[in-house]
Enzyme design. Structure first.
Site, mmCIF file in Angstrom:
data_model
loop_
_atom_site.group_PDB
_atom_site.id
_atom_site.type_symbol
_atom_site.label_atom_id
_atom_site.label_comp_id
_atom_site.label_asym_id
_atom_site.label_seq_id
_atom_site.Cartn_x
_atom_site.Cartn_y
_atom_site.Cartn_z
ATOM 1 N N ASP A 171 43.917 42.639 35.385
ATOM 2 C CA ASP A 171 42.654 43.333 35.613
ATOM 3 C C ASP A 171 42.886 44.760 36.105
ATOM 4 O O ASP A 171 43.557 45.537 35.441
ATOM 5 C CB ASP A 171 41.802 42.480 36.568
ATOM 6 C CG ASP A 171 40.368 42.945 36.712
ATOM 7 O OD1 ASP A 171 39.577 42.677 35.793
ATOM 8 O OD2 ASP A 171 40.040 43.559 37.744
ATOM 9 N N HIS A 229 29.152 45.013 36.428
ATOM 10 C CA HIS A 229 29.658 45.649 37.642
ATOM 11 C C HIS A 229 30.358 46.971 37.329
ATOM 12 O O HIS A 229 30.412 47.850 38.197
ATOM 13 C CB HIS A 229 30.594 44.700 38.398
ATOM 14 C CG HIS A 229 31.794 44.261 37.638
ATOM 15 N ND1 HIS A 229 31.734 43.377 36.590
ATOM 16 C CD2 HIS A 229 33.113 44.585 37.774
ATOM 17 C CE1 HIS A 229 32.945 43.174 36.102
ATOM 18 N NE2 HIS A 229 33.797 43.895 36.795
ATOM 19 N N TYR A 245 36.265 52.298 40.441
ATOM 20 C CA TYR A 245 35.519 52.254 39.183
ATOM 21 C C TYR A 245 34.985 53.623 38.789
ATOM 22 O O TYR A 245 34.928 53.954 37.600
ATOM 23 C CB TYR A 245 34.397 51.216 39.283
ATOM 24 C CG TYR A 245 34.902 49.812 39.084
ATOM 25 C CD1 TYR A 245 34.787 49.176 37.856
ATOM 26 C CD2 TYR A 245 35.542 49.124 40.114
ATOM 27 C CE1 TYR A 245 35.271 47.890 37.658
ATOM 28 C CE2 TYR A 245 36.043 47.844 39.922
ATOM 29 C CZ TYR A 245 35.905 47.231 38.697
ATOM 30 O OH TYR A 245 36.398 45.977 38.504
ATOM 31 N N HIS A 257 38.866 34.617 32.485
ATOM 32 C CA HIS A 257 39.401 35.899 32.921
ATOM 33 C C HIS A 257 40.487 35.766 33.983
ATOM 34 O O HIS A 257 41.471 36.514 33.954
ATOM 35 C CB HIS A 257 38.250 36.749 33.472
ATOM 36 C CG HIS A 257 38.672 38.060 34.052
ATOM 37 N ND1 HIS A 257 39.276 39.050 33.307
ATOM 38 C CD2 HIS A 257 38.594 38.542 35.324
ATOM 39 C CE1 HIS A 257 39.527 40.098 34.081
ATOM 40 N NE2 HIS A 257 39.128 39.815 35.308
#
Length: 302
Positions: free
Chosen positions: A111, A156, A218, A279
């Protein structure tokens, strides 16, 4: 810090300073060639608790918390988000490995950690011998190919990049709910996760500055990281070391992208496969992960 005695009793805890005085929390254990192991969002190095002991039988394993996550430092972001660029986070990990005596090493990452590892391999190819990346396509490809289905599943990504302090305030209101609702919304729900691990993720996200750090990670991915990726593409730079990509057959990456095709756009030697899980591969399918990655990571000449 309860994660070591709870999950990694045979590992040594380190607090490693980076060039900008961020402190990276890391654990080391095992013997053999060095292997850097990195986690994703909204988790910590604890995601590896079901595979770390097996990895340590073959490698000198380093489990690290990315800056902003776990028990690593959580510096304030900057207007250009460079404090949390994957280039900066990659330099952190290079510093960690060098501080532990490892100039060249393999990488296993999931990730967000896999995105840091992509940049680490791109910026410091002399340091990375090979890497296994879990359940991602390249960041640039995912943004450029965003569809309604991807946006709904990875909501998200678009929530956390909103201007501060709105997403920070919402995360800080109930960090535990964010951890459980985000992770539990995937196909397997919360069943794959150890309750003690969920408590550890919540503890770390509840720390001062943690919500801001996650948002900045992010925000960087949607701005400065894309600039770095586009510069690589314009210059024709590819990863040259062997790259293995593994993804969950029931995950969003499988549904929305062609992982092998996308990685072959940015790397020369790519192999990989889907695993029978979603995931969160290290916690959902630890044995399948080990069966797939150990032969690759232990290939002669790595």
């Amino acid at each position: 810090m309860p994660s070591r005695p709870l999950f990694f009793p045979d590992f040594t805890v380190h607090r490693i300073p980076t060039d900008d005085d961020v402190q990276i929390h890391a654990l080391s254990g095992g013997e053999g060639p060095p292997l850097l192991v990195l986690h994703g969002h909204p988790q910590t190095h604890v995601i590896w608790h079901r595979v770390a002991a097996r990895l340590a039988e073959r490698f000198s394993v380093v489990l690290a918390d990315l800056r902003g996550y776990g028990d690593s430092s959580k510096p304030a972001g900057t207007p250009d988000h460079a404090t949390y660029s994957k280039r900066t986070m990659a330099r952190d990990m290079l510093r960690v490995m060098q501080s532990l005596g490892h100039e060249r090493f393999a990488v296993l990452a999931h990730d967000r950690g896999a995105r840091v590892s992509h940049r680490l391999a791109a910026d410091h190819p002399q340091a990375v011998s090979r890497l296994t990346l879990l359940d991602i396509a390249p960041t640039l490809a995912m943004y450029e190919q965003t569809t309604e289905g991807f946006a709904r599943a990875y909501w998200h990504w678009f929530f956390l990049i909103q201007r501060a302090p709105l997403p920070e305030r919402l995360l800080e209101a109930d960090p535990g709910a964010y951890v459980r609702e985000l992770m539990g919304a995937r196909d397997a729900g919360l069943a794959p996760f150890d309750e003690r691990a969920l408590a550890e993720y919540t503890r770390c996200l509840s720390q001062p500055g943690a919500a801001h750090a996650l948002c900045e990670d992010y925000r960087a991915a949607a701005t400065i990281d894309l600039e770095h990726d586009r510069a690589d593409r314009a210059a024709g730079r590819h990863l040259s070391m062997p790259l293995q990509v593994l993804w969950g057959v029931r995950g969003i990456v499988q549904r929305c992208f062609d992982p092998l095709a996308e990685w072959r756009r940015v790397a020369d030697d790519v192999r990989g496969q889907a695993l029978s899980c979603g995931h969160y591969i290290p916690e959902e399918a630890p044995e399948a992960l080990l069966d797939a990655c150990l032969p690759f990571l232990t290939e002669a000449g790595q």
